[in-house]
Write an enzyme that holds these catalytic residues in place. Structure first.
Site, short mmCIF file in Angstrom:
data_model
loop_
_atom_site.label_atom_id
_atom_site.label_comp_id
_atom_site.label_asym_id
_atom_site.label_seq_id
_atom_site.Cartn_x
_atom_site.Cartn_y
_atom_site.Cartn_z
N CYS A 136 42.04 29.44 41.35
CA CYS A 136 41.92 30.90 41.42
C CYS A 136 43.30 31.55 41.43
O CYS A 136 43.99 31.58 42.45
CB CYS A 136 41.15 31.30 42.68
SG CYS A 136 40.93 33.09 42.84
N CYS A 139 43.56 34.56 43.74
CA CYS A 139 43.68 34.19 45.16
C CYS A 139 45.08 33.71 45.50
O CYS A 139 45.63 34.06 46.55
CB CYS A 139 42.68 33.08 45.49
SG CYS A 139 40.98 33.38 44.99
N ASP A 140 45.64 32.87 44.64
CA ASP A 140 46.84 32.11 45.02
C ASP A 140 48.10 32.43 44.22
O ASP A 140 49.17 31.93 44.55
CB ASP A 140 46.55 30.61 44.89
CG ASP A 140 45.42 30.17 45.81
OD1 ASP A 140 45.29 30.76 46.90
OD2 ASP A 140 44.66 29.26 45.44
#
Length: 312
Positions: A136, A139-140
């Site tokens: 992701c 997300c990261d």
């Protein structure tokens, strides 16, 4: 088989399932929640979560899910280990078999079984998951700002995540198996016009390098069999997700990718009293905060269904 009757059954325990449990238990529905194969969902393999509101210093994914669980239990949710192995939504009450051993008869069912990222299947990928390997970028990606990263994939999601990473990272290597991408033309053009994205055509990931964290990737050209080692600190897999919806396929309407279809603006499925929330019905966003929001919707929809049908 043993049979148990409940008002509200929640299948799955990520942000969606636990949020549904918090709302359902506060509404007096006495929900029973089965955690499923991966208690806590995908966040349990996410080291740092920095984009969920309320955690200004960030939080570890497993710790965050433990907080969600404790909050659900505080209001009376019966959280259990177990996996839903079969369902029968042909009439009321709905029947869900747990671990092939027990049948839960439920007036309402909230499905929050999530979606599982598709992985390449490399041993190094599994070893470094959460330590430089991610599925992701949204997300990261923030953790790799100013650094060099690689992403594997050729569809719209891969193209979108590559351009997202390009806004944060110094260099993005995009590994594409063929000499063309599957992404839409507009997304392909966007990638090609982004100066710090380098597309490695006709290439596959041979190995992700690093002992404790990602330090590079070895890429193999499928036409020449030549390998090249590229220093990167992050490796993103964007080859798709598979919604965990197989056991519902005989009863619920699914889209072409297997995601449960819900009536827009609600969590309602095509079966009365069955609701879906989180990544199992969200092809587009797949974020913890959107999953939690849809879990709230599912609990409210379930409460209203019970009240309207005098099942409270």
């Amino acid at each position: 088989m043993e049979i148990e009757k409940v008002k509200c059954l929640i299948i799955g325990s990520g942000p969606a399932g636990y949020t549904a449990a918090i709302y359902a238990s506060r509404a007096g529905l006495s929900p029973v929640l089965y955690q499923g194969l991966q208690p806590g969902g995908q966040l349990t393999i996410t080291n740092d979560v920095e984009n969920y509101p309320g955690y200004p210093e960030g939080i570890k994914g497993p710790e965050m899910m433990e907080d969600f669980k404790k909050q659900a239990e505080r209001f009376g949710t019966d959280v259990r280990y177990g996996i839903a192995t079969a369902v029968d939504f042909s009439g009321q009450p709905h029947k869900v078999t747990i671990d092939d051993q027990k049948v839960i008869e439920a007036d309402t069912v909230i499905i929050s079984t999530g979606a599982s990222a598709k992985w390449l299947g490399l041993e190094s990928e599994a070893k470094l998951n959460g330590n430089g390997v991610s599925a992701c970028a949204v997300c990261d990606g923030f953790f790799y700002r100013g650094q060099d990263v690689a992403i594997v994939g050729a569809g719209d999601t891969a193209a979108e995540e590559a351009t997202y990473l390009a806004n944060l990272c110094r260099k993005v290597y995009m590994i594409v198996r063929r000499e063309e991408m599957r992404a839409s033309i507009i997304m392909q053009e966007r990638v090609k016009k982004t100066p710090n994205i380098e597309i490695l055509w006709n290439s596959v990931t041979d190995e992700i390098l690093g002992d404790d964290v990602v330090t590079g990737v070895r890429v193999k050209n499928v036409l020449t069999n030549e390998t090249t080692e590229i220093p990167v600190t992050g490796f993103f897999v964007a080859i798709g997700h598979k919604p965990n919806s197989d056991i519902f396929a005989d009863y619920l309407n699914l889209d072409e990718n297997g995601y449960i279809r819900t009536i827009p603006g609600t969590s309602k499925t095509n079966i009365d009293g069955v609701f879906a929330c989180g990544d199992v019905q969200d092809y587009t966003y797949r974020q913890a905060v959107t999953a939690a929001g849809s879990g709230c919707m599912a609990a409210l929809d379930a409460e209203r269904y019970l009240a309207a049908n005098d099942l409270h």
